[in-house]
Design a protein around this motif. Sequence first.
Motif, PDB file in Angstrom:
ATOM      1  N   ILE A 204       0.856  -1.195   0.000  1.00 39.28           N
ATOM      2  CA  ILE A 204       0.000   0.000   0.000  1.00 39.28           C
ATOM      3  C   ILE A 204       0.891   1.245   0.000  1.00 39.28           C
ATOM      4  N   GLU A 205       0.571   2.172  -0.887  1.00 37.29           N
ATOM      5  CA  GLU A 205       1.325   3.433  -0.943  1.00 37.29           C
ATOM      6  C   GLU A 205       0.433   4.590  -0.503  1.00 37.29           C
ATOM      7  N   LEU A 206       0.917   5.387   0.447  1.00 35.23           N
ATOM      8  CA  LEU A 206       0.200   6.573   0.929  1.00 35.23           C
ATOM      9  C   LEU A 206       1.038   7.786   0.575  1.00 35.23           C
ATOM     10  N   SER A 214       4.875   3.953  -7.850  1.00 33.42           N
ATOM     11  CA  SER A 214       3.449   3.643  -7.634  1.00 33.42           C
ATOM     12  C   SER A 214       3.008   2.349  -8.334  1.00 33.42           C
ATOM     13  N   GLU A 219      -2.268  -0.973  -3.900  1.00 36.87           N
ATOM     14  CA  GLU A 219      -3.275   0.001  -3.460  1.00 36.87           C
ATOM     15  C   GLU A 219      -2.618   1.353  -3.288  1.00 36.87           C
ATOM     16  N   HIS A 220      -3.330   2.413  -3.711  1.00 37.06           N
ATOM     17  CA  HIS A 220      -2.789   3.776  -3.612  1.00 37.06           C
ATOM     18  C   HIS A 220      -3.799   4.636  -2.893  1.00 37.06           C
ATOM     19  N   ARG A 221      -3.363   5.314  -1.872  1.00 35.34           N
ATOM     20  CA  ARG A 221      -4.257   6.246  -1.182  1.00 35.34           C
ATOM     21  C   ARG A 221      -3.608   7.618  -1.258  1.00 35.34           C
ATOM     22  N   ARG A 222      -4.381   8.600  -1.688  1.00 37.19           N
ATOM     23  CA  ARG A 222      -3.830   9.931  -1.950  1.00 37.19           C
ATOM     24  C   ARG A 222      -4.382  10.953  -0.972  1.00 37.19           C
ATOM     25  N   ASP A 227      -4.050  12.379   7.710  1.00 36.16           N
ATOM     26  CA  ASP A 227      -5.407  11.820   7.577  1.00 36.16           C
ATOM     27  C   ASP A 227      -5.347  10.336   7.203  1.00 36.16           C
ATOM     28  N   LEU A 228      -4.475  10.029   6.218  1.00 38.40           N
ATOM     29  CA  LEU A 228      -4.483   8.674   5.647  1.00 38.40           C
ATOM     30  C   LEU A 228      -3.994   7.610   6.623  1.00 38.40           C
ATOM     31  N   LEU A 232      -6.024   4.269   7.899  1.00 39.44           N
ATOM     32  CA  LEU A 232      -5.549   2.906   7.603  1.00 39.44           C
ATOM     33  C   LEU A 232      -5.371   2.109   8.896  1.00 39.44           C
ATOM     34  N   GLU A 235      -8.629   0.856  10.119  1.00 37.77           N
ATOM     35  CA  GLU A 235      -9.082  -0.329   9.357  1.00 37.77           C
ATOM     36  C   GLU A 235      -8.371  -1.589   9.836  1.00 37.77           C
TER      37      GLU A 235
END
Length: 247
Positions: A204-206, A214, A219-222, A227-228, A232, A235
């Motif tokens: 996972i990349e934040l 990337s 999974e990519h979260r921008r 916040d991210l 995560l 979760e």
Amino acid sequence: MTKHKFPPIVVLTGAGVSAESGLPTFRGTGGLWQGYRVEEVANPAAFRRHPELVHDFYNWRRKALLDPRVQPNPAHRALAELQQLVGPEHFYLVTQNVDDLHERAGAKQVHHLHGELLKVRCSETGEVWPWVTDLHVETPHPSRPELRGTLRPHIVWFGEQPLKLTEVYRHLQQCGLFIAIGTSGNVYPAAGFVQATPPGCRRIELNLEDTPTSPEFHEHRRGPAGDLVPALVRELQVLWDSSSSEC
Ligand code: NAD
């Protein structure tokens, strides 16, 4: 035998995780310091040629880190909570950052790939000491007064070998969840860590934006790390609470 609920987790952080704490990324400063490119200041040849200039750069960064306004942000705190949840033996935190914000947030055994701003090293003996004040060429050596000018920031400069890479790759090869946070994917070897994880590993990349690495992630979260990362971790906490210790 009871298995651990989660596969081993490796988290890689970069300058982006500390940006919201008030420590700019190099890119955020345009990669410049007093008109010098950071690569020109942060290298062994620059230290041989202009040690005071290099000391000034790190004295400035040390002061900035110790400014009372610079504090861990929710991303640092969430990672420390995750470590506590899964246990330090299943959670390896490797950072490219030279600040101590992960530790201040409560994380343990943080591996600083590129050294630490709040430490100095003797280039002759290899000894390392905690350090919070300015450092100069004439600063007395803590244990060997006959040595002069051998103290340097405990920082891995451009062209030098990152610290404890064998240990890092051992963790990468065993990990089942790899999370990269706020790192540009431009600085090697850290940019290649994702490729050293095993085929079944979830990656996972934040980040605020896409990076050259990337495509290696599932999974990519921008967005901002502050916040991210807590989202995560929440979760993962739900997964943790709902999973049986036998799965
Ligand atoms: P980088 O400056 O090359 O990249 C920073 C990355 O973080 C970028 O991809 C950017 O999009 C992302 N980012 C910026 N703000 C963010 C935010 N709020 N949330 C999420 N992502 C954000 O940093 P790097 O990849 O770590 O590599 C550069 C080198 O810079 C490293 O060697 C590191 O030692 C050094 N550095 C460290 C610090 C520090 O210790 N705090 C600060 C500046 C630079």
